[in-house]
Scaffold this motif. Structure first.
Motif, PDB file in Angstrom:
ATOM      1  N   GLU A 193      42.665  35.828  47.694  1.00 35.59           N
ATOM      2  CA  GLU A 193      43.062  35.802  49.104  1.00 35.59           C
ATOM      3  C   GLU A 193      42.100  34.945  49.931  1.00 35.59           C
ATOM      4  O   GLU A 193      42.526  34.136  50.766  1.00 35.59           O
ATOM      5  N   LYS A 194      40.810  35.089  49.672  1.00 33.14           N
ATOM      6  CA  LYS A 194      39.812  34.290  50.396  1.00 33.14           C
ATOM      7  C   LYS A 194      39.968  32.810  50.092  1.00 33.14           C
ATOM      8  O   LYS A 194      39.937  31.963  50.988  1.00 33.14           O
ATOM      9  N   ASP A 195      40.134  32.475  48.798  1.00 32.95           N
ATOM     10  CA  ASP A 195      40.260  31.072  48.413  1.00 32.95           C
ATOM     11  C   ASP A 195      41.526  30.444  48.994  1.00 32.95           C
ATOM     12  O   ASP A 195      41.533  29.250  49.320  1.00 32.95           O
ATOM     13  N   GLU A 240      42.748  30.963  51.874  1.00 39.75           N
ATOM     14  CA  GLU A 240      42.408  30.567  53.237  1.00 39.75           C
ATOM     15  C   GLU A 240      41.565  29.289  53.242  1.00 39.75           C
ATOM     16  O   GLU A 240      41.838  28.349  53.991  1.00 39.75           O
ATOM     17  N   ALA A 285      40.842  39.978  46.007  1.00 45.33           N
ATOM     18  CA  ALA A 285      40.191  39.555  47.251  1.00 45.33           C
ATOM     19  C   ALA A 285      39.721  38.110  47.177  1.00 45.33           C
ATOM     20  O   ALA A 285      39.813  37.369  48.167  1.00 45.33           O
ATOM     21  N   VAL A 286      39.219  37.672  46.023  1.00 46.26           N
ATOM     22  CA  VAL A 286      38.731  36.297  45.913  1.00 46.26           C
ATOM     23  C   VAL A 286      39.893  35.313  45.953  1.00 46.26           C
ATOM     24  O   VAL A 286      39.769  34.205  46.487  1.00 46.26           O
TER      25      VAL A 286
END
Length: 317
Positions: free
Chosen positions: A299-301, A303, A296-297
């Protein structure tokens, strides 16, 4: 024509084979690829993690340093390895997020080439400004940037420092010229000599007691325990947060049960007093994320850093 019964039987055999692999694992040493030279921060963290996993699984975890191309060489080797649980990769947001975004020669995909195992530490980004600016707080420095032509330094084009400073400038509505150096130490030296005005990088904490640099803000949710004299940007009225991280990945498609067997002992490692002490002394934050949170981190980064890249046109070409 292939019958439905045949397909179901094949699927069943595949699942049984995967289950057997997870149950038999590990029957030999595991290789952990580290994409930098021995002795650096990433390598030191990797060896602590390797020892913890080895103690839990009853097989050696052998660290192999494969430096080159800002970590891309090692990451490429790991991404192309068999997904049988015997090759893992100790990377960071530079290898797994930044390089794929800016380097057209990167052949691996941040989301499709790796499965997260765990993260074990975070790197807080700090704003360090030359004492010659006379600025000692964030509000004053933002005003200074708006009133003056300034330069910021980083460890090079496409580095975390460039992305961090670009993010800072975008979010504060300010501008400055980027001066890339060969490594963060040279950029820090440039601040001390007055050649540039500031950096947004974990490296500035090395000068936290210097009379030639003022470290005025941490871009984190809370103050860093080792540098608690430095207020966060949020404490000073700026909603800024950008953090680097370090962690372990396996080639995509690695059995989740194998990943769980490697991830669990890392939670205990990060919670231990000895690890906490060592990592804080490195200037990092001991931080555990399990496999899902690690994915998840990333994927967030992707963006966040894609937006920074596109807005500023950052590229190594």
């Amino acid at each position: 024509m292939i019958s439905r019964r045949f397909v179901l039987a094949a699927v069943g055999l595949s699942l049984l084979a995967g289950q057997a692999m997870a149950e038999d694992w590990p029957s030999k040493p595991v290789t952990m690829i580290v994409p930098y030279n021995p002795g650096g921060t990433t390598d030191n963290l990797a060896r602590l993690a390797a020892d913890a996993i080895a103690a839990a699984i009853g097989q050696p975890v052998v660290v192999e340093n494969k430096p080159g191309a800002a970590g891309v060489v090692g990451a490429t080797l790991a991404a192309g390895a068999p997904n049988d649980g015997y090759t893992i990769f100790f990377g960071n947001n530079a290898t797994n997020v930044v390089q794929p975004l800016i380097n057209p020669n990167v052949s691996y995909d941040p989301l499709d080439s790796f499965d997260g195992v765990a993260t074990t530490a975070d790197a807080v980004v700090f704003v360090g400004v030359g004492a010659g600016t006379g600025m000692t707080d964030l509000d004053g420095f933002v005003s200074y940037l708006k009133a003056n032509k300034t330069k910021f330094g980083s460890a090079g084009v496409g580095s975390m420092g460039q992305f961090s400073a670009t993010y800072f400038l975008q979010e504060t509505g300010t501008e400055a010229k980027h001066i890339p150096y060969q490594g963060s130490n040279n950029a820090v030296a440039a601040i001390l000599s007055g050649e540039i005005e500031f950096m947004v990088d974990p490296a500035v904490t090395r000068q936290i007691d210097s009379d030639k640099m003022n470290v005025i803000a941490a871009l984190s949710e809370e103050r860093h325990p080792a540098y608690d004299s430095v207020p966060t940007a949020k404490e000073q009225g700026y909603d800024l947060s950008l953090t680097g991280w370090f962690g372990i990945f396996a080639p995509e498609g690695t059995d989740p049960e194998i990943i769980a067997k490697m991830s669990a002992p890392l939670a205990d490692l990060v919670a231990s007093d000895a690890y906490q002490d060592q990592v804080l002394k490195m200037g990092l934050l001991p931080t555990y994320r399990d496999a899902a949170a690690t994915d998840a981190v990333v994927e967030k980064d992707l963006e966040v850093f894609t937006a920074i890249r596109d807005s500023a046109g950052i590229s190594i070409n």
